[in-house]
Design an enzyme around this catalytic site. Structure first.
Site, PDB file in Angstrom:
ATOM      1  N   ASN A   1       0.928  -1.162   0.047  1.00 25.96           N
ATOM      2  CA  ASN A   1      -0.158  -0.056   0.033  1.00 25.96           C
ATOM      3  C   ASN A   1       0.817   1.299  -0.014  1.00 25.96           C
ATOM      4  O   ASN A   1       0.470   2.281  -0.573  1.00 25.96           O
ATOM      5  CB  ASN A   1      -0.794  -0.080   1.335  1.00 25.96           C
ATOM      6  CG  ASN A   1      -2.006  -0.806   1.033  1.00 25.96           C
ATOM      7  OD1 ASN A   1      -3.063  -0.696   0.004  1.00 25.96           O
ATOM      8  ND2 ASN A   1      -2.208  -1.702   1.941  1.00 25.96           N
ATOM      9  N   ILE A   2       1.970   1.366   0.736  1.00 25.14           N
ATOM     10  CA  ILE A   2       2.544   2.440   1.118  1.00 25.14           C
ATOM     11  C   ILE A   2       3.108   3.344  -0.090  1.00 25.14           C
ATOM     12  O   ILE A   2       3.757   4.537   0.144  1.00 25.14           O
ATOM     13  CB  ILE A   2       3.406   2.547   2.200  1.00 25.14           C
ATOM     14  CG1 ILE A   2       4.636   1.452   1.907  1.00 25.14           C
ATOM     15  CG2 ILE A   2       2.635   2.104   3.452  1.00 25.14           C
ATOM     16  CD1 ILE A   2       6.006   1.579   2.901  1.00 25.14           C
ATOM     17  N   MET A   3       3.205   2.939  -1.310  1.00 27.26           N
ATOM     18  CA  MET A   3       3.676   3.725  -2.303  1.00 27.26           C
ATOM     19  C   MET A   3       2.684   4.056  -3.299  1.00 27.26           C
ATOM     20  O   MET A   3       2.869   4.356  -4.481  1.00 27.26           O
ATOM     21  CB  MET A   3       4.716   2.932  -3.108  1.00 27.26           C
ATOM     22  CG  MET A   3       5.940   2.810  -2.165  1.00 27.26           C
ATOM     23  SD  MET A   3       7.452   2.060  -2.891  1.00 27.26           S
ATOM     24  CE  MET A   3       8.126   3.232  -3.904  1.00 27.26           C
TER      25      MET A   3
ATOM     26  N   ASN B   1      -2.013   1.703 -13.280  1.00 24.37           N
ATOM     27  CA  ASN B   1      -2.773   0.393 -12.780  1.00 24.37           C
ATOM     28  C   ASN B   1      -4.305   0.395 -12.832  1.00 24.37           C
ATOM     29  O   ASN B   1      -4.895   1.537 -12.653  1.00 24.37           O
ATOM     30  CB  ASN B   1      -2.420   0.366 -11.113  1.00 24.37           C
ATOM     31  CG  ASN B   1      -2.789  -0.754 -10.630  1.00 24.37           C
ATOM     32  OD1 ASN B   1      -2.463  -2.024 -10.841  1.00 24.37           O
ATOM     33  ND2 ASN B   1      -3.645  -0.862  -9.544  1.00 24.37           N
ATOM     34  N   GLU B   2      -4.686  -0.545 -13.661  1.00 22.21           N
ATOM     35  CA  GLU B   2      -5.977  -1.076 -13.759  1.00 22.21           C
ATOM     36  C   GLU B   2      -6.968   0.062 -14.550  1.00 22.21           C
ATOM     37  O   GLU B   2      -7.994   0.465 -14.300  1.00 22.21           O
ATOM     38  CB  GLU B   2      -6.691  -1.352 -12.385  1.00 22.21           C
ATOM     39  CG  GLU B   2      -6.166  -2.372 -11.571  1.00 22.21           C
ATOM     40  CD  GLU B   2      -6.427  -2.649 -10.109  1.00 22.21           C
ATOM     41  OE1 GLU B   2      -7.547  -1.801 -10.125  1.00 22.21           O
ATOM     42  OE2 GLU B   2      -6.019  -3.284  -9.505  1.00 22.21           O
TER      43      GLU B   2
ATOM     44  N   ASN C   1      -0.018  -2.470 -15.611  1.00 22.64           N
ATOM     45  CA  ASN C   1      -0.602  -3.269 -14.559  1.00 22.64           C
ATOM     46  C   ASN C   1      -2.068  -3.645 -14.471  1.00 22.64           C
ATOM     47  O   ASN C   1      -2.734  -2.548 -14.214  1.00 22.64           O
ATOM     48  CB  ASN C   1       0.241  -2.916 -13.003  1.00 22.64           C
ATOM     49  CG  ASN C   1       0.147  -4.142 -12.164  1.00 22.64           C
ATOM     50  OD1 ASN C   1       0.441  -5.324 -12.625  1.00 22.64           O
ATOM     51  ND2 ASN C   1      -0.345  -4.082 -11.092  1.00 22.64           N
TER      52      ASN C   1
ATOM     53  N   HIS D   1      -4.706 -12.288 -10.066  1.00 20.70           N
ATOM     54  CA  HIS D   1      -5.589 -13.055  -8.681  1.00 20.70           C
ATOM     55  C   HIS D   1      -6.404 -13.985  -9.475  1.00 20.70           C
ATOM     56  O   HIS D   1      -7.509 -13.760  -9.925  1.00 20.70           O
ATOM     57  CB  HIS D   1      -6.411 -11.789  -8.268  1.00 20.70           C
ATOM     58  CG  HIS D   1      -5.566 -10.517  -7.695  1.00 20.70           C
ATOM     59  ND1 HIS D   1      -4.442 -10.982  -6.542  1.00 20.70           N
ATOM     60  CD2 HIS D   1      -4.997  -9.482  -8.131  1.00 20.70           C
ATOM     61  CE1 HIS D   1      -3.907  -9.667  -6.233  1.00 20.70           C
ATOM     62  NE2 HIS D   1      -4.056  -8.799  -7.296  1.00 20.70           N
TER      63      HIS D   1
ATOM     64  N   GLU E   1       1.131  -9.991  -8.946  1.00 21.86           N
ATOM     65  CA  GLU E   1       0.128 -10.028  -7.667  1.00 21.86           C
ATOM     66  C   GLU E   1      -0.282 -11.354  -7.543  1.00 21.86           C
ATOM     67  O   GLU E   1      -1.513 -11.562  -6.956  1.00 21.86           O
ATOM     68  CB  GLU E   1      -0.895  -9.020  -7.710  1.00 21.86           C
ATOM     69  CG  GLU E   1      -0.395  -7.550  -7.888  1.00 21.86           C
ATOM     70  CD  GLU E   1      -1.325  -6.323  -7.790  1.00 21.86           C
ATOM     71  OE1 GLU E   1      -2.509  -6.697  -7.367  1.00 21.86           O
ATOM     72  OE2 GLU E   1      -1.195  -5.349  -8.166  1.00 21.86           O
TER      73      GLU E   1
ATOM     74  N   ASP F   1      -1.868 -14.665  -6.424  1.00 23.10           N
ATOM     75  CA  ASP F   1      -2.374 -15.559  -5.382  1.00 23.10           C
ATOM     76  C   ASP F   1      -3.565 -16.616  -5.874  1.00 23.10           C
ATOM     77  O   ASP F   1      -4.065 -16.140  -7.196  1.00 23.10           O
ATOM     78  CB  ASP F   1      -2.851 -14.389  -4.229  1.00 23.10           C
ATOM     79  CG  ASP F   1      -3.879 -13.232  -4.559  1.00 23.10           C
ATOM     80  OD1 ASP F   1      -4.616 -13.243  -5.618  1.00 23.10           O
ATOM     81  OD2 ASP F   1      -3.951 -12.191  -3.959  1.00 23.10           O
TER      82      ASP F   1
ATOM     83  N   TRP G   1       1.232 -12.021  -3.731  1.00 21.97           N
ATOM     84  CA  TRP G   1       0.594 -10.731  -3.288  1.00 21.97           C
ATOM     85  C   TRP G   1       0.401 -10.998  -1.537  1.00 21.97           C
ATOM     86  O   TRP G   1      -0.743 -11.044  -1.383  1.00 21.97           O
ATOM     87  CB  TRP G   1      -0.850 -10.227  -3.824  1.00 21.97           C
ATOM     88  CG  TRP G   1      -0.983  -8.818  -3.672  1.00 21.97           C
ATOM     89  CD1 TRP G   1      -2.219  -8.377  -2.932  1.00 21.97           C
ATOM     90  CD2 TRP G   1      -0.365  -7.813  -4.116  1.00 21.97           C
ATOM     91  NE1 TRP G   1      -2.195  -7.014  -2.902  1.00 21.97           N
ATOM     92  CE2 TRP G   1      -0.860  -6.622  -3.679  1.00 21.97           C
ATOM     93  CE3 TRP G   1       0.837  -7.548  -4.938  1.00 21.97           C
ATOM     94  CZ2 TRP G   1      -0.485  -5.288  -3.863  1.00 21.97           C
ATOM     95  CZ3 TRP G   1       1.291  -6.375  -5.031  1.00 21.97           C
ATOM     96  CH2 TRP G   1       0.708  -5.035  -4.552  1.00 21.97           C
TER      97      TRP G   1
HETATM   98  O1  9MR Z   1      -3.671  -5.604  -0.966  1.00 26.29           O
HETATM   99  C1  9MR Z   1      -4.033  -4.279  -1.109  1.00 26.29           C
HETATM  100  C2  9MR Z   1      -5.185  -3.833   0.034  1.00 26.29           C
HETATM  101  O2  9MR Z   1      -4.406  -3.988   1.521  1.00 26.29           O
HETATM  102  C3  9MR Z   1      -5.598  -2.513   0.015  1.00 26.29           C
HETATM  103  O3  9MR Z   1      -6.815  -2.265   0.985  1.00 26.29           O
HETATM  104  C4  9MR Z   1      -6.308  -2.465  -1.343  1.00 26.29           C
HETATM  105  C5  9MR Z   1      -6.820  -1.035  -1.881  1.00 26.29           C
HETATM  106  O4  9MR Z   1      -5.827  -0.135  -1.898  1.00 26.29           O
HETATM  107  O5  9MR Z   1      -5.255  -2.591  -2.329  1.00 26.29           O
HETATM  108  C6  9MR Z   1      -4.536  -3.953  -2.427  1.00 26.29           C
HETATM  109  O6  9MR Z   1      -4.046  -4.334  -3.374  1.00 26.29           O
HETATM  110  C7  9MR Z   1      -4.305  -4.270  -4.888  1.00 26.29           C
HETATM  111  C8  9MR Z   1      -3.331  -3.591  -5.772  1.00 26.29           C
HETATM  112  O7  9MR Z   1      -2.853  -2.515  -5.018  1.00 26.29           O
HETATM  113  C9  9MR Z   1      -3.646  -3.636  -6.991  1.00 26.29           C
HETATM  114  N1  9MR Z   1      -4.143  -4.788  -7.435  1.00 26.29           N
HETATM  115  C10 9MR Z   1      -5.475  -5.422  -6.636  1.00 26.29           C
HETATM  116  C11 9MR Z   1      -4.839  -5.569  -5.111  1.00 26.29           C
HETATM  117  C12 9MR Z   1      -5.762  -6.266  -4.356  1.00 26.29           C
HETATM  118  O8  9MR Z   1      -7.159  -5.558  -4.151  1.00 26.29           O
END
Ligand code: 9MR
Length: 361
Positions: free
Chosen positions: A62-64, A148-149, A190, A226, A255, A257, A311
């Site tokens: 999250n932190i970036m 992203n997305e 991504n 995912h 990512e 899982d 992830w």
């Molecule tokens: O794992 C992340 C979760 O802790 C956060 O709440 C969420 C929202 O910021 O994001 C999750 O990570 C996501 C990633 O940044 C982008 N792809 C989907 C990931 C799972 O939701």
């Protein structure tokens, strides 16, 4: 060390893996929680042992993200990310930076949501965002998720705030602006479901072809992956990787899982929920992890392998439990159990990396 060969109920895995990342010539990564987040690696020696032993690259869970690094228009906060970078560096790990631009409601800073301005002003504001962050980390990170997305499930561009203000231009401008600052790092687009949803993959392919025609500096595609035990098929995954490979772009599984339960499946909807990770399920998961990694090795030539990242470290820390399963029950999507003992799934990744047969034994 955490005694990898003891204790866990899924012990049917056979031999323990001694160092996962040693089995690959490309980054083998993991995303981490930081600081006050649940399951953070800070002050968690057992988790740190698993990270240090098995992975060569780190991604911040999250932190970036945007709202963390750029909370207000003229305020950037790099303190946590710099500490995370130091942890990576101190332990000989590279860092994959996630992510410069993402529409997610949680992650778009409030000042951006409220930003007033025409298309040119929006592109200028995003350029400052991208280039200030890229300047801070340039030379220190191996790669970036630049955007992203940005594509919808079912195809077409996502109607995000960025798209509403700039059309699709914000996507390629982000790559151009990142490359102008960071000349070396790999720059990724991504997304999730691009390995499964053919219409989404087609929009991605069209975008990549447009990038090529306009010489937009992209290095590769991050396939989040995912995925599920039963979906999508390995051949569908391989065909998706090939779209990037055919365009001479890197493929990064960014990512990964694989939960035991698939809430979209007919069985699950009929109430057949797996509430325990039995040895048989753990071994089936091992086979699935192996097959996915094998598909990557078979489809992506060595020079285009950007790496494989999972992830999260331990099962209970997975985002899937809260976000997908809505805390209705547990699941076991990752490579380590709650005690940071390795699962058969880790052996599955190891077998896939080493070209061994994928078996459920
Ligand atoms: O794992 C992340 C979760 O802790 C956060 O709440 C969420 C929202 O910021 O994001 C999750 O990570 C996501 C990633 O940044 C982008 N792809 C989907 C990931 C799972 O939701």
């Amino acid at each position: 060390m955490t005694g990898f060969d003891s204790g866990s109920s899924e012990k049917a895995s056979g031999t323990a893996v001694s160092r996962l990342s040693r089995l690959a010539k490309f980054p083998v990564g993991v995303s981490l929680s930081y600081g006050n987040e649940a399951f953070s690696y800070n002050n968690n020696p057992a988790q740190q042992a698993a990270i240090k032993t098995h992975f060569s690259q780190l991604t911040a869970g999250n932190i970036m993200k945007m709202s963390y690094l750029h909370p207000a228009r003229d305020t950037y906060n790099f303190t946590q990310a710099d500490d995370f970078l130091k942890f990576a560096k101190d332990n000989g790990k590279t860092l994959h930076a996630h992510t410069l631009i993402w529409h997610s409601d949680y992650q778009v800073p409030a000042f951006m949501k409220n930003y007033q301005g025409d298309k040119a002003a929006w592109l200028a504001m995003l350029k400052t965002h991208v280039q200030t962050i890229a300047t801070h980390f340039s030379g220190k990170v191996a790669s970036w998720d630049v955007v992203n997305e940005a594509i919808n499930d079912g195809g077409g561009y996502r109607n995000s705030i960025f798209y509403q203000k700039t059309g699709a231009d914000y996507i390629e401008q982000a790559f151009i602006n990142a490359r102008a600052i960071d000349k070396k790092a790999d720059l990724y687009y991504n997304d999730y479901n691009i390995e499964a949803d053919t219409a989404k993959l087609q929009t991605l392919t069209n975008m990549l072809d447009g990038f090529k025609a306009r010489s937009v500096p992209i290095s590769g595609v991050g396939f989040q992956m995912h995925i599920f035990m039963d979906y999508p098929s390995v051949s569908t995954i391989s065909a998706a990787f090939k779209r990037a490979v055919d365009r001479n772009l890197k493929v990064k599984i960014s990512e990964l899982d694989i939960p035991i339960n698939n809430p979209f499946s007919a069985q699950y909807k009929a109430g057949d929920i797996k509430r325990e990770l039995t040895p048989a399920l753990a071994l089936a998961q091992k086979k699935r992890y192996c097959e996915v990694v094998k598909a990557y090795m078979d489809t992506v030539p060595a020079k285009l392998r950007g790496g494989v990242t999972v992830w999260g470290v331990s099962d209970p820390s997975s985002w899937l439990i809260a976000d997908l399963f809505k805390n209705a029950h547990a699941d076991w999507p990752l490579l380590f159990d709650g005690g940071y003992q390795q699962k058969p799934a880790l052996r599955g990744v190891a077998d896939g990396l080493s070209g061994k047969a994928c078996t459920n034994t």
